[in-house]
Design a protein around this motif. Structure first.
Motif, PDB file in Angstrom:
ATOM      1  N   TRP A 103       0.862  -1.179   0.000  1.00  8.11           N
ATOM      2  CA  TRP A 103       0.000   0.000   0.000  1.00  8.11           C
ATOM      3  C   TRP A 103       0.898   1.230   0.000  1.00  8.11           C
ATOM      4  O   TRP A 103       1.849   1.319   0.764  1.00  8.11           O
ATOM      5  CB  TRP A 103      -0.880  -0.020   1.242  1.00  8.11           C
ATOM      6  N   ILE A 104       0.588   2.179  -0.857  1.00 10.21           N
ATOM      7  CA  ILE A 104       1.400   3.384  -0.976  1.00 10.21           C
ATOM      8  C   ILE A 104       0.793   4.485  -0.109  1.00 10.21           C
ATOM      9  O   ILE A 104      -0.281   5.004  -0.413  1.00 10.21           O
ATOM     10  CB  ILE A 104       1.494   3.861  -2.438  1.00 10.21           C
ATOM     11  N   ASP A 105       1.499   4.820   0.969  1.00 11.55           N
ATOM     12  CA  ASP A 105       1.013   5.881   1.854  1.00 11.55           C
ATOM     13  C   ASP A 105       2.139   6.817   2.257  1.00 11.55           C
ATOM     14  O   ASP A 105       2.071   7.485   3.300  1.00 11.55           O
ATOM     15  CB  ASP A 105       0.330   5.300   3.092  1.00 11.55           C
ATOM     16  N   ALA A 106       3.154   6.865   1.417  1.00 13.01           N
ATOM     17  CA  ALA A 106       4.305   7.731   1.669  1.00 13.01           C
ATOM     18  C   ALA A 106       5.018   7.962   0.340  1.00 13.01           C
ATOM     19  O   ALA A 106       4.793   7.217  -0.622  1.00 13.01           O
ATOM     20  CB  ALA A 106       5.254   7.082   2.674  1.00 13.01           C
ATOM     21  N   PRO A 107       5.852   8.983   0.266  1.00 10.07           N
ATOM     22  CA  PRO A 107       6.596   9.205  -0.981  1.00 10.07           C
ATOM     23  C   PRO A 107       7.476   8.010  -1.333  1.00 10.07           C
ATOM     24  O   PRO A 107       8.024   7.356  -0.440  1.00 10.07           O
ATOM     25  CB  PRO A 107       7.457  10.433  -0.655  1.00 10.07           C
ATOM     26  N   LEU A 108       7.597   7.745  -2.606  1.00  9.13           N
ATOM     27  CA  LEU A 108       8.549   6.727  -3.042  1.00  9.13           C
ATOM     28  C   LEU A 108       9.962   7.306  -2.939  1.00  9.13           C
ATOM     29  O   LEU A 108      10.176   8.493  -3.164  1.00  9.13           O
ATOM     30  CB  LEU A 108       8.260   6.310  -4.480  1.00  9.13           C
ATOM     31  N   ARG A 109      10.904   6.461  -2.574  1.00 10.21           N
ATOM     32  CA  ARG A 109      12.295   6.911  -2.434  1.00 10.21           C
ATOM     33  C   ARG A 109      13.039   6.697  -3.752  1.00 10.21           C
ATOM     34  O   ARG A 109      12.862   5.680  -4.413  1.00 10.21           O
ATOM     35  CB  ARG A 109      12.984   6.139  -1.313  1.00 10.21           C
ATOM     36  N   HIS A 110      13.878   7.671  -4.073  1.00 11.60           N
ATOM     37  CA  HIS A 110      14.679   7.532  -5.293  1.00 11.60           C
ATOM     38  C   HIS A 110      15.433   6.211  -5.290  1.00 11.60           C
ATOM     39  O   HIS A 110      15.463   5.486  -6.292  1.00 11.60           O
ATOM     40  CB  HIS A 110      15.714   8.667  -5.396  1.00 11.60           C
ATOM     41  N   SER A 111      16.041   5.909  -4.159  1.00 12.61           N
ATOM     42  CA  SER A 111      16.902   4.725  -4.085  1.00 12.61           C
ATOM     43  C   SER A 111      16.111   3.437  -4.170  1.00 12.61           C
ATOM     44  O   SER A 111      16.680   2.376  -4.405  1.00 12.61           O
ATOM     45  CB  SER A 111      17.705   4.754  -2.781  1.00 12.61           C
ATOM     46  N   GLY A 112      14.804   3.530  -3.961  1.00 11.32           N
ATOM     47  CA  GLY A 112      13.978   2.329  -4.003  1.00 11.32           C
ATOM     48  C   GLY A 112      13.433   1.987  -5.372  1.00 11.32           C
ATOM     49  O   GLY A 112      12.865   0.914  -5.555  1.00 11.32           O
ATOM     50  N   MET A 113      13.604   2.882  -6.325  1.00 16.21           N
ATOM     51  CA  MET A 113      13.048   2.655  -7.649  1.00 16.21           C
ATOM     52  C   MET A 113      13.936   1.689  -8.431  1.00 16.21           C
ATOM     53  O   MET A 113      15.162   1.790  -8.402  1.00 16.21           O
ATOM     54  CB  MET A 113      12.899   3.971  -8.397  1.00 16.21           C
ATOM     55  N   ASP A 114      13.285   0.770  -9.121  1.00 12.89           N
ATOM     56  CA  ASP A 114      14.028  -0.241  -9.878  1.00 12.89           C
ATOM     57  C   ASP A 114      14.348   0.219 -11.299  1.00 12.89           C
ATOM     58  O   ASP A 114      15.384  -0.152 -11.858  1.00 12.89           O
ATOM     59  CB  ASP A 114      13.223  -1.540  -9.921  1.00 12.89           C
ATOM     60  N   TYR A 115      13.451   0.985 -11.869  1.00 13.64           N
ATOM     61  CA  TYR A 115      13.652   1.435 -13.248  1.00 13.64           C
ATOM     62  C   TYR A 115      13.210   2.886 -13.387  1.00 13.64           C
ATOM     63  O   TYR A 115      12.252   3.320 -12.747  1.00 13.64           O
ATOM     64  CB  TYR A 115      12.853   0.565 -14.228  1.00 13.64           C
ATOM     65  N   TRP A 116      13.929   3.577 -14.271  1.00 11.30           N
ATOM     66  CA  TRP A 116      13.632   4.978 -14.567  1.00 11.30           C
ATOM     67  C   TRP A 116      13.480   5.161 -16.068  1.00 11.30           C
ATOM     68  O   TRP A 116      14.178   4.518 -16.856  1.00 11.30           O
ATOM     69  CB  TRP A 116      14.778   5.883 -14.097  1.00 11.30           C
ATOM     70  N   GLY A 117      12.586   6.054 -16.429  1.00 11.67           N
ATOM     71  CA  GLY A 117      12.490   6.453 -17.808  1.00 11.67           C
ATOM     72  C   GLY A 117      13.285   7.715 -18.057  1.00 11.67           C
ATOM     73  O   GLY A 117      13.742   8.375 -17.117  1.00 11.67           O
ATOM     74  N   LYS A 118      13.451   8.033 -19.320  1.00  5.63           N
ATOM     75  CA  LYS A 118      14.029   9.320 -19.664  1.00  5.63           C
ATOM     76  C   LYS A 118      12.974  10.380 -19.422  1.00  5.63           C
ATOM     77  O   LYS A 118      11.794  10.114 -19.519  1.00  5.63           O
ATOM     78  CB  LYS A 118      14.476   9.338 -21.120  1.00  5.63           C
ATOM     79  N   GLY A 119      13.390  11.551 -19.092  1.00  2.02           N
ATOM     80  CA  GLY A 119      12.456  12.578 -18.699  1.00  2.02           C
ATOM     81  C   GLY A 119      11.763  13.271 -19.861  1.00  2.02           C
ATOM     82  O   GLY A 119      12.162  13.153 -21.014  1.00  2.02           O
ATOM     83  N   THR A 120      10.728  13.990 -19.507  1.00  3.89           N
ATOM     84  CA  THR A 120      10.034  14.846 -20.460  1.00  3.89           C
ATOM     85  C   THR A 120       9.939  16.237 -19.842  1.00  3.89           C
ATOM     86  O   THR A 120       9.590  16.387 -18.676  1.00  3.89           O
ATOM     87  CB  THR A 120       8.645  14.280 -20.820  1.00  3.89           C
TER      88      THR A 120
END
Length: 126
Positions: A103-120
């Motif tokens: 359950w998402i009830d807090a900000p996601l942490r940068h270090s916890g992300m598995d994959y990133w897209g290129k930005g827009t």
């Protein structure tokens, strides 16, 4: 794994934009999805997150009531509808995926992300 963000542009304050992120080569429903942004000279910050089935959403205070995150697990996409845009929303926006069904009830942490897209790029003029 690919996360492809699109939908950025140059708009005026008060306008709306919808960002979309298309995911491929992953089991999309295994992932919570998030949007982050990075303004010039600033650190990347969390903006919004949505749980694996969309039942939970979380936003940074500065966008609450203006931005809406949604997802379509059949299409492997996550959107960020941005209303009443402000100049301070100007940034490069990134989508990211974290493999979790919590359950998402807090900000996601940068270090916890598995994959990133290129930005827009989103630019809001005053």
């Amino acid at each position: 794994v690919q996360l492809q963000a699109s939908g950025g542009g140059l708009v005026r304050a008060g306008d709306s934009l919808r960002l979309s992120c298309a995911a491929s080569e992953l089991t999309f429903s295994d992932y919570a999805m998030g949007w982050f942004r990075q303004a010039p000279g600033k650190e990347r910050e969390f903006v919004a997150a949505i749980s694996w089935r969309g039942g939970a959403r979380y936003y940074v205070d500065s966008v609450k009531g203006r931005f809406t995150i949604s997802r379509d697990n059949a299409k492997n996409t996550v959107d960020l509808l941005m209303n009443r845009l402000k100049p301070e929303d100007t940034a490069v926006y990134y989508c990211a995926a974290e493999q979790t069904r919590r359950w998402i009830d807090a900000p996601l942490r940068h270090s916890g992300m598995d994959y990133w897209g290129k930005g827009t790029q989103v630019t809001v003029s005053s």
